[in-house]
Design an enzyme around this catalytic site. Structure first.
Site, mmCIF file in Angstrom:
data_model
loop_
_atom_site.group_PDB
_atom_site.id
_atom_site.type_symbol
_atom_site.label_atom_id
_atom_site.label_comp_id
_atom_site.label_asym_id
_atom_site.label_seq_id
_atom_site.Cartn_x
_atom_site.Cartn_y
_atom_site.Cartn_z
ATOM 1 C CE LYS A 10 14.099 -24.077 12.906
ATOM 2 N NZ LYS A 10 14.539 -22.936 13.100
ATOM 3 C CG ASN A 192 16.187 -28.604 -0.396
ATOM 4 O OD1 ASN A 192 15.037 -28.162 -0.324
ATOM 5 N ND2 ASN A 192 17.119 -28.039 -1.149
ATOM 6 N NE ARG A 193 13.237 -31.784 7.130
ATOM 7 C CZ ARG A 193 12.899 -30.503 7.318
ATOM 8 N NH1 ARG A 193 13.718 -29.519 6.975
ATOM 9 N NH2 ARG A 193 11.748 -30.195 7.867
ATOM 10 C CG LEU A 194 20.085 -32.734 0.865
ATOM 11 C CD1 LEU A 194 20.659 -32.428 -0.516
ATOM 12 C CD2 LEU A 194 20.062 -34.259 1.065
#
Ligand SMILES: Cc1cc2nc3c(=O)[nH]c(=O)nc-3n(C[C@H](O)[C@H](O)[C@H](O)COP(=O)(O)O)c2cc1C
Length: 214
Positions: A10, A192-194
């Site tokens: 997601k 971006n998973r940041l």
């Protein structure tokens, strides 16, 4: 049997959590997030939280309970003091509670100490519950092994007759705990998973604020 979920993925992009926009007190940020989650459709029980305790068997155990009140002092939930969680807390009051609010891609993780609230406060809350919930609490020796569901249904019927038209007193083994936080971590999903992670840690009477790597 297997179910490969590797491609469940997601993108998180609903919001951000930046140092410039947070208050110095984490309870205020908690309240802001709670209100925002309530105001946005999509979460059924905003006040459902996962409570983890250190079990007497050496294993941590997590289960969902309902947050019934929060103040600057902490978070209150109600339960059976003789339940597995009640016995765990009596031995080790250090607990963790967490909320996952998928509609706004948020998580809050709170470490704190659980203490029984004053008896009159538990009395007040117990009296505010519907009769069915009051009797249900009395019938259930929570977390004990029972031979069948019938035992519960029969006991409920018996108590319904016994207490018909009468006030039901709170059993002394049922009541609230206040979890006083020592650490509160706010997680906001980002692209971006940041992700944003801001942790408040209690130091004396002040809260230290730090950003954690996602
Ligand atoms: C949505 C939801 C809300 C719940 N709320 C409570 C609650 O407020 N208090 C409680 O004792 N158990 C509540 N439960 C049941 C607990 O998850 C758990 O089964 C029960 O407290 C026994 O846990 P224990 O054996 O670890 O003590 C709830 C469960 C769900 C799924």
């Amino acid at each position: 049997m297997q179910n490969d979920l590797g491609n469940y993925r997601k993108a998180y992009e609903k919001s951000a959590l930046m140092e410039g926009s947070i208050s110095e007190n984490p309870m205020e940020l908690f309240q802001k997030w709670f209100y925002e989650v309530e105001a946005s459709d999509g979460v059924d029980e905003t006040n459902a939280m996962t409570l983890s305790t250190m079990g007497l068997d050496g294993f941590p155990k997590s289960r969902v309970v309902l947050l019934k009140k929060y103040t600057h002092e902490g978070f209150i939930f109600y339960t059976n003091y003789k339940s597995e969680k009640g016995r765990a807390i009596a031995e080790n009051p250090n607990v963790c509670i967490s909320f996952f609010w998928p509609n706004l891609e948020r998580q809050v993780i709170i470490k704190g100490r659980a203490n029984k609230i004053a008896e009159n406060l538990s009395d007040g809350y117990f009296q505010s519950r519907p009769v069915g919930s009051q009797l249900g609490a009395i019938v259930s020796d929570q977390s004990s092994v029972i031979p069948s569901r019938d035992v519960l249904e029969e006991e409920l019927k018996r108590l319904e007759k016994e207490f018909e038209g009468k006030e039901i007193e709170r059993p002394e083994w049922w009541g609230g705990y206040l979890v006083a936080p020592v650490s509160m971590e706010f997680w906001q999903g980002r692209p971006n998973r940041l992700h944003d992670r801001i942790r408040f840690t209690l130091e004396g009477i002040d809260w230290k604020i730090e950003r954690l790597a996602p």
